[in-house]
Design an enzyme around this catalytic site. Structure first.
Site, PDB file in Angstrom:
ATOM      1  N   GLN A 131      54.100  45.503  40.563  1.00 23.85           N
ATOM      2  CA  GLN A 131      54.033  44.084  40.876  1.00 23.85           C
ATOM      3  C   GLN A 131      53.141  43.880  42.095  1.00 23.85           C
ATOM      4  O   GLN A 131      52.920  44.799  42.883  1.00 23.85           O
ATOM      5  CB  GLN A 131      55.416  43.485  41.095  1.00 23.85           C
ATOM      6  CG  GLN A 131      56.156  43.931  42.320  1.00 23.85           C
ATOM      7  CD  GLN A 131      57.573  43.360  42.356  1.00 23.85           C
ATOM      8  OE1 GLN A 131      58.211  43.143  41.324  1.00 23.85           O
ATOM      9  NE2 GLN A 131      58.087  43.130  43.552  1.00 23.85           N
ATOM     10  N   ASP A 285      39.995  47.143  30.032  1.00 24.83           N
ATOM     11  CA  ASP A 285      41.135  46.256  29.812  1.00 24.83           C
ATOM     12  C   ASP A 285      40.700  44.819  30.068  1.00 24.83           C
ATOM     13  O   ASP A 285      41.311  44.091  30.852  1.00 24.83           O
ATOM     14  CB  ASP A 285      42.284  46.659  30.757  1.00 24.83           C
ATOM     15  CG  ASP A 285      43.633  46.152  30.253  1.00 24.83           C
ATOM     16  OD1 ASP A 285      43.708  45.725  29.091  1.00 24.83           O
ATOM     17  OD2 ASP A 285      44.607  46.178  31.028  1.00 24.83           O
TER      18      ASP A 285
END
Length: 519
Positions: A131, A285
């Site tokens: 995170q 990605d």
């Protein structure tokens, strides 16, 4: 614990009817009987791809990531399942901020108030692996601090062990299992996950990509990559420059700010081919969540890359092979495409060139005369992969990420500008790249690369030539030795023939004097 996890996985698979997906691929009366038995009392209104996606989401973030990787393998997965797996989202609830602070302080060896002037305890974003928190350095620099989710390694090791066992069963019992290489797919997933669990790997990827673009004036205005702050980074923490921008899929918002959308689409294609063919190192990605567009005055309209956990790299052989394949496709030279596949060893050497050429032509030819808005590169690739089964085409792991990224680029380009001609945008770039490789510029570049080696060899050449020329002529001794060796070989042959003759004569005498009287 592993046994309980296996029971839970088995129950979820049964609940979503995944056992049918396995059994229907085994063409055997026993499998058909088992499928009928397990179907009793169960009815499914949703298609198989949707059920598989929901099952993976229920199993947790590790299986979600596996589904995301599997969605890129359209050579292995039916297109309806691959399309559904591509919808998997990696968003999970954040872990406790106190735990994040504890990990930062332990990893970087200092209290939080000595590391950052300000640190926002509320996570800005959260995913399955890590995170992100917003913070400020003491020099006023705004940064993104990425913190690894605690306890991830032990969790993934248990699930990976189960995946390896399942892959072994699939490879052993499912028809076409060996060609699909399930063990290699799990191993590939294993590598991705372990790379993502080491944030120092991601930081190094980010640093390399930034250096590739920031140091080349010809690439100015193409791609922005954040700066890495190594003194605030470790295996569990990655601190990088905060990048402000609008996600690339918010087209209306970009238009409202005056961004040239058509130009943005062309730039995306150029960035992709620059990374692949010039660097052999590319961001793999590139979905809208990881690509932003800058609205800052100095960098207006430029792409911003974030999240560098997955990158791809290609060898010189791969780059040359791919460039020649792309050019052959653009020129509709299907015979050359077939030759390249055979020369590279992707298909067996005894493959008939004309048959492979015909198969490729059948897939590609219908698409070239249609506008890009009606062409799906993903569908072309899917058809090619289906055709590849007939010719036992070997799966190339190093190109899986490239295929995934190309599909992402096509998706973004189509969303930005449906009239973007991917072929015509890429063709001049590839032709220029090939000319730079094999033309005068390429020759000069290769000379420059080899100069370091030659600088040590060239000065020594006169001395080495003089030494060899001044050596005594040994040709007479070599000739004599060869003659002696030849004579010895002839003698050994004569001895062998004599021995064979004696053995045959002995055998004949035994037959004549012993075996025949007994008969």
């Amino acid at each position: 614990m592993r046994f309980l996890r296996l029971i839970r996985i088995t129950f979820i698979c049964w609940r979503y009817g995944l056992d049918e997906l396995l059994l229907e691929s085994i063409h055997h009366p026993v499998a058909t009987f088992l499928m009928k038995m397990t179907r009793l009392g169960r009815k499914y209104s949703k298609p198989r791809g949707e059920r598989l996606r929901e099952a993976l989401e229920t199993l947790g973030p590790i299986f979600v990531k596996f589904g995301q990787v599997l969605s890129t393998r359209r050579d292995l997965v039916p297109h309806d399942i691959a399309d559904e797996l591509a919808l998997l989202q990696d968003k999970v609830p954040p872990f406790a901020s106190e735990k994040a602070v504890e990990m930062i302080e332990k990893s970087l060896g200092k209290p939080l108030n000595e590391l950052f002037a300000e640190f926002n305890l509320t996570p800005h974003a959260s995913a399955s692996v890590a995170q992100v928190h917003i913070a400020y350095l003491f020099n006023g620099k705004k940064v993104a601090v990425k913190v690894l989710r605690p306890g991830m390694l032990s969790v993934i090791e248990k699930d990976l062990a189960l995946m390896r066992s399942f892959a072994s069963l699939v490879q052993r019992y499912i028809p076409d299992g060996k060609r699909l290489k399930p063990k290699e797919v799990v191993a590939e997933f294993d590598q991705y996950l372990h790379d993502e669990l080491d944030l120092q790997v991601e930081a190094a990827n980010c640093s390399q990509l930034r250096r590739n673009f920031i140091n080349d004036p010809k690439r100015a205005g193409l791609l922005l990559v954040p700066e890495v702050f190594w003194e605030y980074s470790s295996k569990d923490v990655f601190t990088m420059e905060w990048m402000e921008g609008i996600p690339i899929n918010r087209i209306d918002e970009l238009k409202a700010h005056g961004v040239d959308i058509a130009k943005l689409a062309r730039m995306g294609v150029e960035i992709f081919f620059t990374q692949v063919f010039d660097d052999g190192f590319f961001h793999a990605d590139m979905h809208p969540g990881n690509i932003l567009v800058s609205l800052e005055e100095k960098t207006f309209g430029q792409y911003i890359a974030v999240d560098f956990g997955i990158v791809g790299s290609l060898s010189e052989f791969d780059k040359n092979y791919l460039a020649q394949n792309f050019l052959a496709f653009f020129q509709r030279d299907y015979r050359r495409v077939a030759q390249l596949h055979i020369e590279s060893g992707w298909v067996p050497r005894d493959t008939r060139e004309e048959l492979l050429e015909g198969a490729v032509r059948t897939v590609c030819e219908p698409h070239f005369d249609r506008p890009l808005s009606e062409i799906s590169l993903g569908q072309v690739l899917m058809r090619l992969f289906q055709t590849s089964r007939r010719f036992n085409v070997e799966i190339q792991p190093q190109l899986v990420l490239l295929q995934k990224t190309l599909l992402n680029i096509e998706g973004m380009g189509r969303e930005l500008d449906p009239n973007l001609d991917l072929w015509q945008t890429a063709k001049p770039f590839l032709e220029k790249w090939m000319w730079q490789r094999i033309g005068p510029q390429g020759f000069a570049s290769q000379l420059k690369k080899e100069a370091a080696q030659w600088s040590g060899i060239l000065p020594a050449l006169p001395r080495l030539l003089q030494q060899n020329l001044s050596k005594e002529d040994c040709s007479a001794e070599i000739l004599k030795a060869l003659q002696t060796l030849n004579a010895e070989q002839k003698q050994r042959k004569r001895i062998a023939w004599v021995g064979t003759g004696i053995a045959l004569a002995s055998f004949a005498m035994v037959v004549y004097f012993v075996v025949l009287p007994m008969l």
